[in-house]
Each structure stands twice: as C-alpha cells, then as structure tokens.
Design an enzyme around this catalytic site. Structure first.
Site, PDB file in Angstrom:
ATOM      1  N   GLY A 269      12.287  93.260 102.810  1.00  0.00           N
ATOM      2  CA  GLY A 269      12.198  92.019 101.958  1.00  0.00           C
ATOM      3  C   GLY A 269      11.989  90.723 102.514  1.00  0.00           C
ATOM      4  O   GLY A 269      11.448  90.919 103.773  1.00  0.00           O
TER       5      GLY A 269
ATOM      6  N   GLY B  87      11.340  83.935 106.677  1.00  0.00           N
ATOM      7  CA  GLY B  87      11.274  85.111 107.127  1.00  0.00           C
ATOM      8  C   GLY B  87      11.021  86.516 106.673  1.00  0.00           C
ATOM      9  O   GLY B  87      11.315  86.529 105.386  1.00  0.00           O
TER      10      GLY B  87
ATOM     11  N   VAL C 129      11.735  90.502 106.598  1.00  0.00           N
ATOM     12  CA  VAL C 129      12.616  91.381 107.370  1.00  0.00           C
ATOM     13  C   VAL C 129      12.227  92.874 107.244  1.00  0.00           C
ATOM     14  O   VAL C 129      11.658  93.299 105.947  1.00  0.00           O
ATOM     15  CB  VAL C 129      14.036  91.478 106.433  1.00  0.00           C
ATOM     16  CG1 VAL C 129      14.860  92.344 107.095  1.00  0.00           C
ATOM     17  CG2 VAL C 129      14.501  89.894 106.244  1.00  0.00           C
TER      18      VAL C 129
ATOM     19  N   LYS D 110      14.277  90.242 111.530  1.00  0.00           N
ATOM     20  CA  LYS D 110      13.458  89.248 110.667  1.00  0.00           C
ATOM     21  C   LYS D 110      12.506  88.461 111.487  1.00  0.00           C
ATOM     22  O   LYS D 110      12.904  87.834 112.587  1.00  0.00           O
ATOM     23  CB  LYS D 110      14.589  88.204 110.022  1.00  0.00           C
ATOM     24  CG  LYS D 110      14.000  87.267 109.174  1.00  0.00           C
ATOM     25  CD  LYS D 110      15.119  86.567 108.472  1.00  0.00           C
ATOM     26  CE  LYS D 110      15.774  85.422 109.487  1.00  0.00           C
ATOM     27  NZ  LYS D 110      16.626  84.597 108.626  1.00  0.00           N
TER      28      LYS D 110
ATOM     29  N   ASP E 120      21.293  77.500 100.711  1.00  0.00           N
ATOM     30  CA  ASP E 120      20.518  78.333 100.137  1.00  0.00           C
ATOM     31  C   ASP E 120      21.180  79.662  99.646  1.00  0.00           C
ATOM     32  O   ASP E 120      20.652  80.788  99.900  1.00  0.00           O
ATOM     33  CB  ASP E 120      19.379  78.567 100.838  1.00  0.00           C
ATOM     34  CG  ASP E 120      17.931  79.305 100.185  1.00  0.00           C
ATOM     35  OD1 ASP E 120      18.195  79.033  98.588  1.00  0.00           O
ATOM     36  OD2 ASP E 120      17.170  79.894 100.394  1.00  0.00           O
TER      37      ASP E 120
END
Length: 634
Positions: A337, A342, A344, A358, A459
């Site tokens: 993902g 970044g 992953v 990441k 976030d």
C-alpha cells in the site's frame, strides 16, 4: 437526587427502601450525624454517592461493595472510623474515591489496586498505617493520588511508577523512608509532587516535576539531594566507599591495558594474514572472483538470521542488501500500500520473519513545530515511541539511492481495507471493533500525555490503523507527525486527509492535540458504521433533516445485523458513538482530551434505554448537556 447545602440535621433515617431506582444521591454539606445506612448498598443502580462534609461516624458499610454501577464515592470530611472494607475493591467501574479527612485507620487495602477505572484517589488526613500497597501501581489511568497526612511508613514502592498517567502525587506528612524509586523519572505526565515531612533520602528522580518542585514540597527529608531548590547536590560516592572505588578503578585500568596488548597482537596477526591473502590473490586471479561471490553469499545467509528487534546494531550495508534482495529491488509484486509520504512493501527476511518496508520521501521543515517528515527527524521520534497500539519500528536505512524504514508487518492490513471488504467486515465482529477503537484511543492518549513533548499524529485515518492477526489496532504512518513545542506560536502547513481534518484548520494552521481528537471521532464512527460517516459529521446537516431523527441502529454497519447486538456490545457501541460525537464538536475547546476518552472507553456504562430507541440527535444533545453542566460546575 441532590440534597446538598440544605441545612439538614439529624440521622439518615429516611425510608431509603423506596429509592431503589436512584442513580445519584448527594447529601453533602449538611449537619447529618450517625452511621451510614447499610441499605445504601442495595441501591443497585446508584452511580454517585456523595455524603461529604457531614458528621457521620462509624464504619464504612461493606455493603457498598455491591454497588456494581458506582462511579463516584465521596465520604470525605466526616468522622468515620475503622478500616476501609476490602469490598470496595469490587467496584470495577469506580472512577473517583474520596475518603479524605476522616479517622480511618489500619492499612490501605491492596484490593484498591483492582479498581482499574479509578482516576482520582484521595485518602489524605486519616490515620492509615504501614506501607503503601504496591498494587496501587496497577491503576494505570490514575491521575490524582493523595495519601498525605497519615502514618504511612516503610519504602515507597517502585510499582507506583507504572501509573504513567499520574499528574498529581502527594505523599507528604507521613513516615516514609528509604529512597524515592528512580523509575519515577519515567512518569512523564507528573506535574505536581509533594514528598515533604518524611524520612526520605538519596537523589530525587530525574523528572521535571521533582526537579522544579518548590522547596516546600521536598522539605523536612534529611537525606534528600538533587537539583531542586534548597537541596544539596548529590555527592557521587561516600567516604566509606572510596577504597572500593579506587580498587575498581585499578581493575578497570589493568583490564584496559590488557585489552590494548591483546588488540595490538591481533592487529599484527590480521595484517600478516591479509598480506598472505593478497599474495595468493595475485597468483590466483580467476579463483579470486569465485571467492568473493562465496563470501558475499555467506554474508547474505548470515543476514537471514537478523533479529530485527536489534537491527540497528548490524552492519548497514548487510541490512540494505538484505532488504533489496527480499523485495527484489522493490518490485511491484511486493507492494502492500502507500500513503502521502511513502510506499509500503512486504519483505520476508527469513522463514517466519516478515517485515513491512516503507520507502519514504522528505520535505521542508518549519521552525515552530519540529517537522518530522525529513528522514532523520522521523527516525528520532519513532525510536522513542513504545506502545502496544503503535506499530513497532525495527530499523532504517539511509542510502544515496533510496531511504526506507522497517516496521512490524501487520497481517490483516489496514482498518479501511477490512471495512471495504464485505466478507472480512462480517468477520470483524462488534467486540473486535470496540477493542480497535479502545486501542487507537490508548495510542493517542500515550502520544498526547506520556510523550514529552507531546506527539501529534496529524493524519489519523482508517488507512493508518493496522490490525494484526488478533485484531489488535496499531497506529502507523507518522510521516506528518509533529512534536508539539508548548513555547512555540509559529504556524505550519496544513497536513492530513480530507474527511478527517479538524474544521478549525480551515482558518488556523496551528495544530493542537484537539485536531487528533477530531480525527479519532471520525475513525470511531467509521469503525462502527462500516464506512466513512460523511454527512453525519455535520451538526448543520443533522439539524436540517425534515424527517424524523436518524436512529443510531440504522447507521451502524448493517453487515453485522445491529438488531442482534448483545447487551455488552450495545453498551460499548453506544458509548463509542457518544464519545465520537463529543470529539467532533466544531469548537475544539469543547472536545475532550484523549486521556479522558481513553479512560471513559474502559468504563462499563449502563444502558438506560434500548439501542433501538437511541437517535443521533440524542447523542449530540447528551454532549451539549454535558458541556453545559461542566460550565455550571466551574
């Protein structure tokens, strides 16, 4: 029922047997005397019992231990005698216990350590004897502890340092002896301490609350030393230990000299061996290439056994090569993902040892709040975070071609991925969802209240909450995180994901802990609704509906059949919804702290009306009433 300040005289001789349905009973600040009626222990629905500031005598009835819903018990400022009954330890939901200013004696019952929901415990100004029970350290959400003005003796138990949310500690005016455990230096939430008038000795813990304590809070302890005002500096060794110290120093010097001799001998032998190897390589050029390949293969095979809990102690090049090999140069087939900062990848380092890698990007930093997007700043923060609900950080690599961080791999992926998949969402039962919300709250509570300075995530979304095989939540992706400097007023760029950003960031770019609180509210609703709550976040949208109020049961995840919710799960879901709407208040000042949210989520709150009869409007109104009540009390 509130009968406080009514100038009542006489005994509590009313016919209480007709008050079985009472949930709150306050009769403080009167002139009531006599003993506490044992019949109070039969009021099964009682949540608040306040009999403070009267003239009550006798023992505390053991029957009070049967009040399973009791949240607050205040018997302070009376003339109550005897021991505290151990049955009080059965009150698992008790949040506030105040027995101060009585004539209670005996020892403090260790059973209080089982009252895991306590956040305030005041036993001051009594006649308690013997030691402080170490089991009090089990009350992990305790914020206020006052044991002052008693006859407590012996050492301060080091187990109290486990109370990481403790803000106020007063153990003054006792007969405590020995040293203050140095583990108290890890109690980062501590803001006030008073250890005066005891027989303590040794150095103060390295903690801001101790170092900045006024002299009045540490006075009358003959042996204390440290950096606080009025205390002598701690002398390293005492005179009687100087001989031992000298002998230890001599042993260290001799050992060092022996090490130098041994190292010199080894260097000579290694150089001699290397000259022989170089000579052999000159004669066997073809074999040299094969030998290098064998050596490299052996190094890589050794890397298979790397323990990533200690990865920072290994050779960086071996670490880098092993990650590149495991991901085949970050091939797309290992893609898991990505986020804003970044991509992953999944990397199987060895059999049974899988990590998430990441690749990160960096950006500019600003000065008011320490920007952790730059690679080294992010690493510095991650290596200082240790919490069961925050993803484990194993290591990093800073390379000219790419930079990456290595984390614990989460088998079930993100919360968002599970909620979007119908089959996986049906396996994600209510009790698991409740546990996930609690885990996220605990993680944010740790970041806001136990990290110094506080750490803001900025976030928090369902995409940044990862779940392991046991559905335990782990907050991840700290690419936008900031260390909050309390003395800073500078602004920073807005960060976050649309739909989770606090509304105040539309007119102010100064982030606070309340921004994370808002994002948590969104995630909490998303977890029980099965999708992003969307328009339900807006109070204006809710009030503009022309039809009847939206019912909570109708917005819960229908894939789990809300109508079949058990009583315990229903209680937890309603509590989550109520707290979520409280976190979504437009005015950040009205939102609770994550410490308060985390604490309330661990309470067992009774469900007064069926879930099927609860509307979203009612949940919002509860929060408004709660705020108004707090304003009136203040």
């Amino acid at each position: 029922m509130d009968l406080s300040h009514n100038h009542f005289n006489g005994e509590l001789s009313w016919k209480w047997e007709h008050c079985d349905n009472l949930t709150s009973l306050r009769i403080s600040n009167n002139n009531i005397f006599g003993q506490i009626p044992t019949i109070f222990g039969r009021m099964a629905r009682l949540q608040v019992l306040d009999l403070s500031s009267n003239n009550l005598i006798g023992d505390i009835p053991r029957e009070l231990g049967s009040l399973s819903m009791l949240l607050e018990l205040d018997l302070s400022s009376n003339a109550i005698t005897g021991n505290v009954p151990i049955e009080i330890g059965l009150l698992s939901d008790l949040a506030r216990l105040n027995l101060a200013s009585n004539n209670l004696s005996g020892s403090i019952p260790a059973q209080l350590g089982t009252c895991m929901s306590l956040w305030s415990l005041n036993l001051s100004r009594n006649k308690f004897q013997r030691s402080i029970p170490p089991k009090l350290g089990n009350i992990k959400f305790l914020e206020f502890l006052d044991l002052s003005y008693n006859n407590l003796s012996e050492n301060i138990p080091g187990e109290l340092a486990k109370m990481r949310m403790l803000q106020v500690l007063n153990i003054s005016h006792n007969s405590l002896s020995g040293t203050i455990p140095n583990t108290f230096g890890d109690m980062l939430a501590l803001t006030f301490v008073d250890v005066s008038y005891n027989d303590l000795e040794g150095p103060l813990p390295n903690n801001k609350a101790f170092n900045e304590a006024p002299f009045e809070a540490i006075q009358h302890n003959e042996g204390l030393c440290g950096n606080a005002i009025g205390l002598p500096k701690c002398n390293g060794s005492k005179n009687r230990n100087q001989g031992i110290a000298a002998r230890i120093m001599m042993i260290l010097i001799l050992s060092f000299l022996g090490f130098l001799v041994l190292s010199s001998t080894l260097i000579v032998l290694v150089n001699h061996y290397r000259r022989r190897i170089i000579k052999r390589e000159d004669n066997e050029g073809a074999n040299n290439h094969n030998q290098r390949r064998i050596t490299k293969r052996e190094d890589n095979e050794g890397a298979n056994d790397l323990n990533f809990m200690h990865i920072l102690g290994y050779d960086g090049k071996v670490f880098y090569d092993r990650i590149i090999e495991a991901t085949e140069g970050f091939d797309s087939k290992y893609y898991v993902g990505e986020g804003a900062y970044g991509i992953v990848y999944k990397a199987e380092i060895s059999k049974g040892q899988t990590v998430a890698v990441k690749r990160t990007l960096s950006s500019q930093e600003d000065s008011g709040i320490v920007d952790m997007i730059p690679f080294k700043r992010e690493i510095q923060a991650l290596t200082n975070i240790r919490h069961r609900n925050i993803v484990k950080f194993y290591g990093f690599c800073f390379h000219a071609q790419c930079c990456f961080l290595v984390y614990e791999y989460m088998e079930r992926g993100s919360l968002r991925m599970i909620l979007k998949d119908n089959e996986r969402a049906r396996e994600f039962q209510w009790d698991k969802r409740v546990n996930v919300v609690r885990g996220v709250a605990d993680a944010l509570c740790y970041m806001h209240h136990e990290c110094s300075p506080p750490l803001l995530h900025r976030d928090l979304t369902s995409n940044n909450i990862l779940l392991d095989l046991d559905y335990q939540a782990h907050v991840s992706d700290f690419g936008t995180a900031r260390l909050l400097r309390p003395d800073s007023s500078n602004w920073t760029a807005v960060a976050g994901t649309i739909g989770y950003i606090a509304p105040e960031l539309a007119y102010s770019t100064i982030p606070t802990e309340k921004c994370d609180v808002y994002s948590f509210g969104v995630v909490a609703l998303e977890t029980i609704m099965g999708k992003h709550p969307g328009d339900h976040l807006s109070l204006e949208y809710s009030s503009s509906l022309q039809t009847e109020s939206v019912m909570l049961k109708d917005v819960l995840d229908q894939r789990l059949s809300p109508s079949t919710l058990g009583l315990q799960d229903a209680r937890d879901v309603v509590l989550i919804a109520k707290l979520a709407f409280e976190c979504l208040q437009a005015d950040p000042r009205l939102r609770p702290t994550m410490g308060q949210v985390s604490r309330e989520l661990h309470f067992q709150v009774p469900l007064d009306i069926p879930l099927s009869a609860i509307s979203l409007e009612q949940l919002r109104n509860l929060n408004v009433e709660k705020f108004r009540a707090s304003q009136e009390m203040s």
